[in-house]
Design an enzyme around this catalytic site. Structure first.
Site, PDB file in Angstrom:
ATOM      1  N   ASP A 217       0.815  -1.214   0.000  1.00 13.66           N
ATOM      2  CA  ASP A 217       0.000   0.000   0.000  1.00 13.66           C
ATOM      3  C   ASP A 217       0.848   1.264   0.000  1.00 13.66           C
ATOM      4  O   ASP A 217       0.323   2.363   0.063  1.00 13.66           O
ATOM      5  CB  ASP A 217      -0.924  -0.001   1.230  1.00 13.66           C
ATOM      6  CG  ASP A 217      -2.054   1.008   1.127  1.00 13.66           C
ATOM      7  OD1 ASP A 217      -2.581   1.206   0.019  1.00 13.66           O
ATOM      8  OD2 ASP A 217      -2.407   1.619   2.155  1.00 13.66           O
ATOM      9  N   SER A 241      -7.405   4.777  -0.003  1.00 12.63           N
ATOM     10  CA  SER A 241      -7.617   3.457  -0.605  1.00 12.63           C
ATOM     11  C   SER A 241      -9.082   3.074  -0.465  1.00 12.63           C
ATOM     12  O   SER A 241      -9.694   3.280   0.585  1.00 12.63           O
ATOM     13  CB  SER A 241      -6.737   2.412   0.090  1.00 12.63           C
ATOM     14  OG  SER A 241      -5.374   2.758  -0.003  1.00 12.63           O
ATOM     15  N   GLN A 291      -5.477  -2.335  -6.807  1.00 16.50           N
ATOM     16  CA  GLN A 291      -6.109  -1.422  -5.845  1.00 16.50           C
ATOM     17  C   GLN A 291      -6.799  -0.293  -6.594  1.00 16.50           C
ATOM     18  O   GLN A 291      -6.300   0.186  -7.608  1.00 16.50           O
ATOM     19  CB  GLN A 291      -5.074  -0.817  -4.891  1.00 16.50           C
ATOM     20  CG  GLN A 291      -5.692   0.102  -3.841  1.00 16.50           C
ATOM     21  CD  GLN A 291      -4.647   0.741  -2.933  1.00 16.50           C
ATOM     22  OE1 GLN A 291      -4.240   1.885  -3.171  1.00 16.50           O
ATOM     23  NE2 GLN A 291      -4.209   0.021  -1.920  1.00 16.50           N
TER      24      GLN A 291
END
Length: 298
Positions: A217, A241, A291
């Protein structure tokens, strides 16, 4: 909360690097069991306004893994970030044992703060078995990680806030970092960084997977912003996110170098999609990530 985790919560983002910082991340991933299928985790005291997404994903995966036999390896996870996490209070992780099959085990985890869900994760585990094999090759011509400057060296002279502080993950940019390409006018289609845990990890397979999940991430949405010449700390960017999916293909060690090769196939509707591949230093494809993030350029 264990004393080790309590110490980690106050020290992870303080000055220093290498093994001490990594040990504090390991401690944060060592959740406290407060009841059957219920665990509690903490955040570093010096956190941003929201809990880092990689942290809550890593902790949720630890919670799921604590309810699964060690011989079954996690092969995929799918997660949604529902609300911003509050770093000032602990996070409670509730595990639902969805299924225990002959080959696969499925778990669902909900992270809760202030009585509300902030994050949900589904993870699947599988016992090792033989099968057909193939994989994409690592991009050619990538320089060795030891030949590249550290993140702190890349950040020198730039006002990039938290991105310039010591981290438990050693990050080496292959291409120019997005805060540099913003100024040069380059709009790279790919973002490539070498990464590894900045120290030595214990020989616990689940921990290595959780550390890679944490790292996944860190730079992924940069590949979206770099296409448009904007960056978090130098422009007015509101980002978060939204969802995160990871597939783990082969065993690996997160304290050995891996190449994180990412790109953004599309952005629209204030959302950006990013995909990434992780390669071990010998070229082995070890994981794939996708993502989508909320990205509002104000």
């Amino acid at each position: 909360m264990t004393e080790m985790a309590r110490t980690a919560a106050t020290e992870l983002d303080q000055p220093g690097g290498g093994q001490p910082v990594l040990d504090r991340l390991i401690a944060l991933l060592d959740l406290e069991k407060i009841e059957e299928n219920i665990f509690r985790g903490v955040s570093p005291a010096h956190s941003p306004v929201r809990v880092f997404g990689g942290q809550v994903a890593g902790q949720a995966l630890v919670a799921a893994g604590r309810t699964v036999p060690e011989e079954r390896r996690v092969h995929s996870l799918h997660a949604y970030f529902i609300r911003g996490g509050d770093p000032s209070v602990p996070i409670v992780y509730e595990v639902d044992r969805i299924r225990d099959g002959r080959s696969f085990t499925t778990r669902r985890v909900v992270a809760i703060q202030h009585g509300k869900a902030i994050f949900s994760l589904s993870a699947s585990f599988q016992k090792d078995e033989p099968g057909i094999e193939h994989a994409e090759e690592m991009p050619a011509g990538v320089p060795a990680p030891e030949t590249l400057p550290t993140l702190m060296e890349r950040a020198e002279g730039y006002a990039i806030g938290a991105h310039g502080r010591p981290r438990p993950i050693d990050v080496r940019y292959v291409n120019e970092p997005p805060w540099v390409t913003r100024e040069t006018g380059e709009r790279p289609a790919r973002n490539q960084v070498w990464m590894r845990a900045d120290g030595k990890l214990p020989d616990q397979q689940l921990l290595h997977v959780c550390v890679l999940t944490y790292a996944s991430d860190m730079t992924l949405l940069d590949s979206v912003l770099a296409r448009h010449g904007v960056y978090w700390d130098t422009d007015k960017v509101l980002g978060a996110s939204l969802d995160h999916a990871l597939w783990f293909h082969r065993p690996f060690r997160a304290d050995e170098w891996f190449l994180y090769d990412s790109a953004s196939p599309t952005a629209s509707g204030a959302r950006g999609l990013a995909t990434g591949r992780f390669f071990a230093e010998d070229g082995t494809l070890i994981a794939t990530v996708v993502q989508e993030g909320l990205l509002r350029v104000l």
